[in-house]
Enzyme design. Sequence first.
Site, PDB file in Angstrom:
ATOM      1  N   HIS A  96      35.046  98.981   8.921  1.00 17.73           N
ATOM      2  CA  HIS A  96      35.389  97.679   9.491  1.00 17.73           C
ATOM      3  C   HIS A  96      34.134  96.833   9.661  1.00 17.73           C
ATOM      4  O   HIS A  96      33.012  97.335   9.586  1.00 17.73           O
ATOM      5  CB  HIS A  96      36.078  97.845  10.857  1.00 17.73           C
ATOM      6  N   CYS A 120      43.045 102.547  12.989  1.00 16.34           N
ATOM      7  CA  CYS A 120      44.003 103.125  12.053  1.00 16.34           C
ATOM      8  C   CYS A 120      45.387 102.525  12.298  1.00 16.34           C
ATOM      9  O   CYS A 120      45.672 102.004  13.375  1.00 16.34           O
ATOM     10  CB  CYS A 120      44.069 104.645  12.237  1.00 16.34           C
ATOM     11  N   HIS A 122      35.789 104.032  11.560  1.00 17.29           N
ATOM     12  CA  HIS A 122      36.716 103.450  10.589  1.00 17.29           C
ATOM     13  C   HIS A 122      36.038 102.285   9.869  1.00 17.29           C
ATOM     14  O   HIS A 122      35.366 101.473  10.512  1.00 17.29           O
ATOM     15  CB  HIS A 122      37.966 102.955  11.320  1.00 17.29           C
TER      16      HIS A 122
END
Length: 359
Positions: A187, A72, A185
Amino acid sequence: MKRTVRHLADGREIIYFDEEPHPRDARDTRDLPPVAASSEIRLDPLSGEWVAMAAHRQTRTYKPPADLCPLCPSKPGKPSEIPESGYDVVVFENRFPSFSQGVTGEPATVDDLGLVPTAPGRGRCEVVCFTSDHDGSFAGLPASRVRTVVDAWADRTAELSKVEGVEQVFPFENRGEEIGVTLSHPHGQIYGYPFVTPKTRRALDVARAYQERHGRPVLGDVLAAERKSGSRVIVEGEHWTAFVPPAARWPVHVLLVPHRQVPDLPALSSDERDDFADVYLRVLRRCDALYDRPLPYIAAWNQAPVRVDRELGWLHLELFSILRAKDKLKYLAGSESGMAVWINDATPEQIAERLRAAG
């Protein structure tokens, strides 16, 4: 797209890919020790395949809470791998790489017996963040952002192809805990391997034999046959077709193939990159609708090697999942893991029909 190169506190490179110009001057304020990678590769004398040893990766970040996610944007008092307070797409060197340019040593053999060759695991590993939204997904990106990701993949493929010792560049995304993802997240990663991977080598050998026998690329003939039949086609665009391979190994298994033979991502035209974004999003949204839940998957780019057999390569993306029902996994058991013989619980035609219906 604006490309900006900066460096993190330990010297690792970070590259921002912005759809609109942004100043990228935030400093990484963390006190980080230098990256200490100790990768080694060994050639299995029984299979002829290289195996990587990267014991230093045991200490890598594992399932951190959302408020401490290292992917983040940084916040006051909570610095992350991305110093900026926001970003579009960002790529940075992995702090726990499987392969690294910093590895030292010389080629040798295990125990100096001359039987098992060893070499430093020199290469490069990068992390690609698709969005600053921790709770987002690739399927939820707008087509314009997917195009930015494609441009970033192409940029990194071209740059890693120049890195000394890199023989193959492999962009991929792992999604879902069932796949083994330890950072939720959205990715992906990019590996710059110091050898041509076993799967790619086998595919090139098959492509060469087919070309010599028929005078045509094997994937081109498979693509033409799938488009003519249509029974396994999921989505078709102007420049790309997505279909379930006729000998699918996985419960969900899709190939996305460009209509023109190109060796790698940098060779795609602007129109081909735009069309990929549309076709891929339509595939991913069908995948998430299949079981009415986010589908765990691996999306793997198959590119030609950097230096050899490039004329035989035909770029394509392979997406597959181990989820065979909403709450059931396909385990790689004795036949798959022991003998590399896949047994699928559904036919390719059934898989394609389910994905089309999910649309």
